[in-house]
Design a protein around this motif. Structure first.
Motif, mmCIF file in Angstrom:
data_model
loop_
_atom_site.group_PDB
_atom_site.id
_atom_site.type_symbol
_atom_site.label_atom_id
_atom_site.label_comp_id
_atom_site.label_asym_id
_atom_site.label_seq_id
_atom_site.Cartn_x
_atom_site.Cartn_y
_atom_site.Cartn_z
ATOM 1 N N PHE A 80 93.823 7.498 57.850
ATOM 2 C CA PHE A 80 93.667 8.210 56.742
ATOM 3 C C PHE A 80 92.274 7.889 56.138
ATOM 4 C CE2 PHE A 80 94.500 3.739 55.783
ATOM 5 C CZ PHE A 80 93.386 3.421 54.667
ATOM 6 N N LEU A 81 91.493 7.207 56.832
ATOM 7 C CA LEU A 81 89.964 7.224 56.500
ATOM 8 C C LEU A 81 89.410 8.632 57.052
ATOM 9 C CD1 LEU A 81 89.405 3.188 56.750
ATOM 10 C CD2 LEU A 81 89.731 4.709 54.764
ATOM 11 N N SER A 82 89.969 9.275 57.663
ATOM 12 C CA SER A 82 89.434 10.529 58.262
ATOM 13 C C SER A 82 89.308 11.641 57.005
ATOM 14 C CB SER A 82 90.200 11.147 59.432
ATOM 15 O OG SER A 82 90.042 12.542 59.568
ATOM 16 N N PRO A 83 87.938 11.957 56.493
ATOM 17 C CA PRO A 83 88.208 12.972 55.371
ATOM 18 C C PRO A 83 88.897 14.034 55.600
ATOM 19 C CG PRO A 83 85.992 12.395 56.007
ATOM 20 C CD PRO A 83 86.742 11.777 57.177
ATOM 21 N N PHE A 84 88.975 14.639 56.723
ATOM 22 C CA PHE A 84 89.851 15.760 57.179
ATOM 23 C C PHE A 84 91.289 15.403 57.071
ATOM 24 C CE2 PHE A 84 92.507 17.846 60.307
ATOM 25 C CZ PHE A 84 92.600 19.336 59.915
ATOM 26 N N ASP A 107 94.000 9.341 44.896
ATOM 27 C CA ASP A 107 93.514 8.129 44.365
ATOM 28 C C ASP A 107 93.308 7.001 45.028
ATOM 29 O OD1 ASP A 107 93.494 9.576 41.991
ATOM 30 O OD2 ASP A 107 95.464 9.082 41.240
ATOM 31 N N THR A 108 94.214 7.010 45.957
ATOM 32 C CA THR A 108 93.821 5.523 47.240
ATOM 33 C C THR A 108 92.603 5.953 47.871
ATOM 34 O OG1 THR A 108 96.191 5.573 47.454
ATOM 35 C CG2 THR A 108 94.941 4.513 49.098
ATOM 36 N N ILE A 109 92.212 7.049 48.326
ATOM 37 C CA ILE A 109 91.027 7.157 49.086
ATOM 38 C C ILE A 109 89.918 6.825 48.276
ATOM 39 C CG2 ILE A 109 89.531 9.015 50.086
ATOM 40 C CD1 ILE A 109 91.968 8.035 51.854
ATOM 41 N N SER A 110 89.964 7.288 46.883
ATOM 42 C CA SER A 110 88.802 7.058 45.972
ATOM 43 C C SER A 110 88.567 5.893 45.540
ATOM 44 C CB SER A 110 88.629 8.122 44.961
ATOM 45 O OG SER A 110 90.183 7.836 43.869
ATOM 46 N N LYS A 111 89.766 5.112 45.673
ATOM 47 C CA LYS A 111 89.580 3.543 45.303
ATOM 48 C C LYS A 111 89.014 2.704 46.281
ATOM 49 C CE LYS A 111 93.104 3.642 41.667
ATOM 50 N NZ LYS A 111 94.384 3.390 41.500
ATOM 51 N N ASP A 113 86.765 3.782 48.680
ATOM 52 C CA ASP A 113 85.451 4.021 48.983
ATOM 53 C C ASP A 113 84.953 5.135 48.032
ATOM 54 O OD1 ASP A 113 82.968 4.453 50.019
ATOM 55 O OD2 ASP A 113 83.564 5.052 52.068
ATOM 56 N N GLU A 114 84.344 4.680 46.897
ATOM 57 C CA GLU A 114 83.698 5.455 45.961
ATOM 58 C C GLU A 114 82.867 6.554 46.468
ATOM 59 O OE1 GLU A 114 82.313 4.195 42.100
ATOM 60 O OE2 GLU A 114 83.847 2.930 42.125
ATOM 61 N N SER A 115 82.078 6.470 47.510
ATOM 62 C CA SER A 115 80.971 7.121 47.976
ATOM 63 C C SER A 115 81.975 8.365 48.787
ATOM 64 C CB SER A 115 79.937 6.524 48.932
ATOM 65 O OG SER A 115 80.492 6.102 50.107
ATOM 66 N N PHE A 116 83.019 7.886 49.304
ATOM 67 C CA PHE A 116 83.713 9.186 50.166
ATOM 68 C C PHE A 116 84.257 10.151 49.338
ATOM 69 C CE2 PHE A 116 87.990 10.434 51.737
ATOM 70 C CZ PHE A 116 87.606 10.404 53.140
ATOM 71 N N ILE A 117 84.714 9.870 47.944
ATOM 72 C CA ILE A 117 85.018 10.897 47.088
ATOM 73 C C ILE A 117 83.734 11.802 46.678
ATOM 74 C CG2 ILE A 117 84.830 9.606 45.054
ATOM 75 C CD1 ILE A 117 87.807 11.616 46.163
ATOM 76 N N THR A 118 82.590 11.095 46.470
ATOM 77 C CA THR A 118 81.400 12.082 45.971
ATOM 78 C C THR A 118 80.936 12.844 47.179
ATOM 79 O OG1 THR A 118 79.827 10.145 46.693
ATOM 80 C CG2 THR A 118 80.989 10.482 44.449
ATOM 81 N N ARG A 119 81.340 12.597 48.501
ATOM 82 C CA ARG A 119 80.792 13.509 49.439
ATOM 83 C C ARG A 119 81.906 14.315 50.250
ATOM 84 N NH1 ARG A 119 81.229 8.481 51.881
ATOM 85 N NH2 ARG A 119 81.778 8.565 53.958
ATOM 86 N N ASN A 120 82.834 14.268 49.897
ATOM 87 C CA ASN A 120 84.137 14.864 50.550
ATOM 88 C C ASN A 120 84.483 16.109 49.591
ATOM 89 O OD1 ASN A 120 86.134 15.800 52.102
ATOM 90 N ND2 ASN A 120 86.891 13.668 52.192
ATOM 91 N N MET A 121 84.066 17.318 49.909
ATOM 92 C CA MET A 121 84.438 18.581 49.140
ATOM 93 C C MET A 121 85.816 18.824 49.734
ATOM 94 S SD MET A 121 82.729 19.396 46.701
ATOM 95 C CE MET A 121 83.739 20.653 46.429
ATOM 96 N N LEU A 122 86.047 18.613 50.980
ATOM 97 C CA LEU A 122 87.351 19.289 51.383
ATOM 98 C C LEU A 122 88.583 18.490 50.786
ATOM 99 C CD1 LEU A 122 88.884 20.746 53.519
ATOM 100 C CD2 LEU A 122 88.731 18.938 55.145
#
Length: 183
Positions: A80-84, A107-111, A113-122
């Motif tokens: 689930f840590l895969s952005p796609f 919400d789970t993904i953004s909690k 890894d905060e940087s994940f949410i800022t770089r994942n437009m998909l």
């Protein structure tokens, strides 16, 4: 890790998912080349593809139970840590009309890894689309505000969703100001 994915395909009572049993035998996992940011090793990219195919079969056959099982295995294998795949889960839950579950994934993904949410437009585009398709225009606008707060601007896929949401949102003073800032 792979055994869990095989369990879904081989124990499914649905013949649509059975072809993935043979595909899963081809996949192997290893700790070589593990990405410290995502936790996904190079060999697990095949696992991401495998789960993507399973999710597509869930949509094609309208199999909610298999979707939940697949999601469970995605969590178990940390793919689930895969952005796609995270964006795909949001999209699939939306297609089943399960907007709350789509939002939980987001919400789970953004909690985690905060940087994940800022770089994942998909992922942003997936949750925006989920809300617009389900008629939750005010929530889509709220997400737009959240995007801007974390420094993310909509791209060519997200911006039309924001425009559509602003055109259909319930007019209130706060939404009016937001809608005019979008336009």
């Amino acid at each position: 890790m792979l055994h869990a994915a095989v369990t879904i395909a081989s124990h499914s009572s649905n013949s649509v998912l059975r072809p993935f049993h043979s595909l899963s035998r081809c996949l192997t996992t290893s700790s070589i080349g593990q990405n410290s940011k995502t936790g996904i090793n190079a060999a697990d990219s095949g696992l991401v593809d495998f789960f993507d195919h399973l999710l597509q079969q869930c949509i094609n056959g309208d199999h909610l139970r298999q979707l939940k099982q697949t999601h469970s295995q995605i969590i178990h294998t940390s793919t689930f840590l895969s952005p796609f795949l995270a964006a795909r889960l949001v999209s699939v839950y939306s297609k089943f009309g399960l907007l709350k579950d789509a939002r939980k994934v987001f919400d789970t993904i953004s909690k985690l890894d905060e940087s994940f949410i800022t770089r994942n437009m998909l992922l942003w585009n997936s949750i925006l689309r989920a809300n617009v398709v389900q008629g939750e225009y005010n929530e889509a606008l709220r997400l737009y505000c959240e995007m801007r707060k974390v420094g993310v601007l909509p791209d060519g896929f997200g911006f039309p969703l924001i425009v559509k949401a602003s055109g259909r949102a319930m007019v209130g003073e706060s939404n009016y100001k937001l809608c005019t800032s979008v336009h």
